[in-house]
Design an enzyme around this catalytic site. Structure first.
Site, PDB file in Angstrom:
ATOM      1  N   ASP A   4      34.775  40.894  41.981  1.00 42.28           N
ATOM      2  CA  ASP A   4      34.770  40.097  40.534  1.00 42.28           C
ATOM      3  C   ASP A   4      36.116  39.646  40.205  1.00 42.28           C
ATOM      4  O   ASP A   4      37.111  39.814  40.187  1.00 42.28           O
ATOM      5  CB  ASP A   4      34.520  41.488  39.662  1.00 42.28           C
ATOM      6  CG  ASP A   4      33.637  42.423  39.856  1.00 42.28           C
ATOM      7  OD1 ASP A   4      33.063  42.147  40.990  1.00 42.28           O
ATOM      8  OD2 ASP A   4      33.525  43.265  39.041  1.00 42.28           O
ATOM      9  N   PHE A  46      39.971  48.742  38.411  1.00 38.88           N
ATOM     10  CA  PHE A  46      38.665  48.088  38.241  1.00 38.88           C
ATOM     11  C   PHE A  46      38.631  46.886  37.507  1.00 38.88           C
ATOM     12  O   PHE A  46      39.678  46.604  36.513  1.00 38.88           O
ATOM     13  CB  PHE A  46      37.423  49.080  37.827  1.00 38.88           C
ATOM     14  CG  PHE A  46      37.167  49.882  39.247  1.00 38.88           C
ATOM     15  CD1 PHE A  46      37.789  49.863  40.249  1.00 38.88           C
ATOM     16  CD2 PHE A  46      35.720  50.557  39.197  1.00 38.88           C
ATOM     17  CE1 PHE A  46      37.266  50.729  41.439  1.00 38.88           C
ATOM     18  CE2 PHE A  46      35.144  51.148  40.251  1.00 38.88           C
ATOM     19  CZ  PHE A  46      36.051  51.123  41.492  1.00 38.88           C
TER      20      PHE A  46
HETATM   21  C1  FRU Z   1      31.025  44.863  39.703  1.00 38.30           C
HETATM   22  C2  FRU Z   1      31.893  46.171  39.951  1.00 38.30           C
HETATM   23  C3  FRU Z   1      32.631  46.460  38.444  1.00 38.30           C
HETATM   24  C4  FRU Z   1      33.836  47.420  38.886  1.00 38.30           C
HETATM   25  C5  FRU Z   1      34.164  46.468  40.065  1.00 38.30           C
HETATM   26  C6  FRU Z   1      34.884  47.379  41.333  1.00 38.30           C
HETATM   27  O1  FRU Z   1      30.997  44.020  40.907  1.00 38.30           O
HETATM   28  O2  FRU Z   1      31.066  47.162  40.509  1.00 38.30           O
HETATM   29  O3  FRU Z   1      31.592  47.123  37.736  1.00 38.30           O
HETATM   30  O4  FRU Z   1      34.627  47.267  37.951  1.00 38.30           O
HETATM   31  O5  FRU Z   1      33.001  45.712  40.613  1.00 38.30           O
HETATM   32  O6  FRU Z   1      35.415  46.611  42.138  1.00 38.30           O
END
Ligand code: FRU
Length: 487
Positions: free
Chosen positions: A42, A106
Site C-alpha cells: 500500500d 502497517f
Molecule cells: C492492505 C493491508 C492493510 C495493512 C497492510 C499491511 O493491503 O492489508 O490493511 O495495513 O496491507 O501491509
C-alpha cells in the site's frame, strides 16, 4: 528510540546493498513508482509538505515477499521525478515489533500541523494482545521521524470493532481532527470514527459507515473526503481471506450525527492489479489518488529478480454527475516525447500504429462509434510480430463492455478484466498508459479504469488496431513515448 534508529540504519544498509542488482531487472517500470528493492504494497502517508510531495509505502526492504513492514519513503516536486529517502518507520517497539515475521508498521496516513509532519500508522504484532493499535510519529524536516513516546495513541479496539483494526486515515474538519480506522464485526466491514483536538488524544465516536452486508466482511484502508461538494468514501474490502476490488460510494457525511450515508456505489478500478488506494490534496487543491498497482496473491515474476510491487501513476479525482472520474495528473505531459499524430481516418480489419512502439508510451484514441459498423474492435498492445504474445483491448458494442485480456500477455496470470461502458454522443474515448510491466486504461475521461500488470517479452512492442466485420471511424489518434524517470 535507539532501537528505531538502529533498525532504520540496518534497513537502509540492506537497501543500498541490494538495490544495484534489483535495478537490473527486466521488469522494472520506467515512470511508475517502485521501491529501490524488495517488496512494496500500500501507498501510505501521501502528503504535500513544505512544497514537496511525499509518498510512503508498505515495504519489506529485506525480501521480495511481504514481511516485517517498514515505511519506505520518497519525495518529489512534480509527482513524476521521485527521490528515494531513508526508511521513515521501521518495526522497533513493543507495539509494532515481534519475533515472528508477522509484525511491523502497517498502513496509515499523514497530516501537516504547525509545520510538523505527522504519520499515523497501525502497530501490528501477532504476538501481542491486542494485535493492532494506532500510533503516531512526527518530523520537522520531513526525513527523520520520531515515534511518539506515548504510543500507542489508541491502545485497543472499541466495542464496535474487533482485533482487525487498522489503516488510520486522518483529516481536519473545522476545529477537530478526525480519524477513520478499518475494522469488522460479525461479518460486517466497518469504518470506525475517532475525534481529537491535538492529534494525540483520541475519543471514539462510533461507526461512521459499514457494509450493507454485501460490501465485504473487513474494510481495509478506508478514505473519506469531500470533493466537488460531495462526500466520497473509498474502501478496500475483504471477503473472508480474499481481497476484492476497491469501491467508492458518493454519499453524505454529517459531522452533526457523525454518520456517512452511502449513495451510489461503484467499482473504483475494474482491473485485477489495483488495491489500497489513498488520496490527498495538494497546493493546487487537487484531490490526487495513488494505489498499489498489484494485488494480494497476484503472480509476481519480478520476485525472482529481487523486488515486487509498484504504484499506479498518480490520478486526479473529480466528481462529475455523481460519479468519480480519474485521470492521470497533468504532469504526465512533461514526460511525453515523439508525438505521432494520426488525426482522423477510417480502417477495416487491421491498422498498424507502430511495429516497435516504446515499452513506455501513452495512446489516446477517440472512436466515432456512430459512423462505424464494427461491433467488436480494439487494439493489440505489447504484441510480438507473430501475435502469439499480446495484450488485447476489446470494445464489445453489443455487451457495452471494454475488456483487457491478458491471456496471452507473457508470463504471469491469465485473466480478462471487464468494465461497463456507455457511448456518449456516439463516441468512445480511450487513454492508455503502457509501461514495461503495466497497463492502465482510462475510459471516457476516466469514468471507468482498468489497471493490470502484464509481463510480456521486452521485444513485444507491436501495436495495432483491429476491427471485426465492419469499418471503424477514428476521430483522433495520438501516440507518445513516455520518458524514463524512475530506476
Ligand atoms: C492492505 C493491508 C492493510 C495493512 C497492510 C499491511 O493491503 O492489508 O490493511 O495495513 O496491507 O501491509
Amino acid at each position: 528510540m535507539i532501537y528505531h534508529e538502529k533498525e532504520i540504519q540496518k534497513a537502509n544498509n540492506i537497501i543500498s546493498e541490494l538495490s544495484k542488482e534489483t535495478q537490473k531487472s527486466q521488469y522494472r517500470l520506467k515512470y511508475h513508482f517502485m521501491a529501490p528493492t524488495g517488496w512494496i504494497n500500500d501507498p501510505n502517508g501521501l502528503v504535500f509538505y513544505k512544497g514537496e510531495y511525499h509518498i510512503f509505502y508498505q515495504h519489506d526492504p529485506y525480501s521480495p515477499e511481504w514481511g516485517p513492514m517498514h515505511w519506505g519513503h520518497a519525495k518529489s516536486r512534480d509527482l513524476v521525478n521521485w527521490d528515494h529517502l531513508p526508511i521513515a518507520l521501521a518495526p522497533s517497539e513493543e507495539y509494532d515489533y515481534g519475533t515472528v515475521n508477522d509484525h511491523g508498521c502497517f498502513s496509515g496516513s499523514a497530516i501537516v500541523n504547525n509545520d510538523h509532519l505527522y504519520l499515523f500508522y497501525t502497530g501490528h504484532s501477532i504476538e501481542k494482545d491486542p494485535v493492532q493499535v494506532q500510533c503516531v510519529a512526527t518530523s520537522q524536516d520531513g526525513v527523520n521521524f520520531k515515534k511518539y513516546e506515548g504510543n500507542p495513541i489508541i491502545n485497543d479496539f472499541p466495542k464496535d470493532g474487533t482485533k482487525d483494526f487498522r489503516d488510520p486515515k486522518v483529516w481536519k474538519y473545522e476545529e477537530f481532527f478526525y480519524m477513520i480506522v478499518g475494522s469488522k464485526k460479525e461479518g460486517i466491514g466497518k469504518a470506525l470514527l475517532y475525534q481529537s483536538k491535538d492529534l494525540y488524544e483520541w475519543k471514539y465516536v462510533g461507526v461512521v459507515a459499514e457494509s450493507d452486508g454485501t460490501q465485504g466482511d473487513m474494510w481495509e484502508c478506508p478514505d473519506l473526503f469531500s470533493l466537488d461538494n460531495k462526500d466520497v468514501l473509498i474502501i478496500s474490502p475483504m471477503y473472508g481471506t480474499k481481497n476484492e476490488k476497491p469501491f467508492y460510494t458518493i454519499g453524505n457525511m454529517s459531522y452533526k450525527t457523525k454518520q456517512f450515508t452511502q449513495g451510489l456505489v461503484n467499482t473504483l478500478d475494474y482491473g485485477s492489479d489495483f488495491y489500497a488506494p489513498q488520496t490527498f490534496v495538494d497546493d493546487k487543491n487537487r484531490r490526487i489518488m495513488i494505489a498499489w498497482m498489484d494485488m494480494w496473491f497476484s503472480h509476481r515474476p519480478s520476485q525472482k529478480e529481487g523486488w515486487a510491487g509498484a504504484m499506479t501513476f498518480p490520478r486526479e479525482l473529480k466528481v462529475i454527475d455523481n460519479k468519480l472520474y480519474q485521470v492521470p495528473v497533468d504532469e504526465i505531459e512533461t514526460l511525453r516525447e515523439n508525438l505521432k499524430d494520426f488525426q482522423s481516418f477510417q480502417y477495416e480489419n487491421e491498422y498498424m500504429i507502430d511495429p516497435q512502439l516504446s515499452v513506455s508510451s501513452e495512446i489516446h484514441i477517440v472512436y466515432d462509434i456512430a459512423q462505424s459498423t464494427s461491433n467488436e474492435f480494439g487494439l493489440f498492445v505489447r504484441s510480438s510480430e507473430d501475435g502469439h504474445e499480446r495484450t488485447k483491448i476489446i470494445i464489445d458494442i453489443m455487451k457495452q463492455e471494454v475488456l483487457v485480456d491478458r491471456n496471452l500477455s507473457g508470463t504471469g496470470e491469465k485473466s480478462v478484466s471487464r468494465a461497463p461502458v456507455s457511448f456518449v454522443n456516439g463516441r468512445l474515448e480511450l487513454r492508455i498508459l503502457l509501461d514495461t510491466t503495466s497497463i492502465e486504461l482510462f475510459i471516457n475521461g476516466g469514468e471507468q479504469v482498468i489497471t493490470k500488470r502484464i509481463f510480456p517479452n521486452l521485444n513485444s512492442n507491436l501495436c495495432k488496431l483491429f476491427a471485426s466485420a465492419g469499418k471503424m471511424k477514428i476521430e483522433d489518434l495520438k501516440v507518445w513515448s513516455i520518458k524514463k524517470v524512475i530506476d
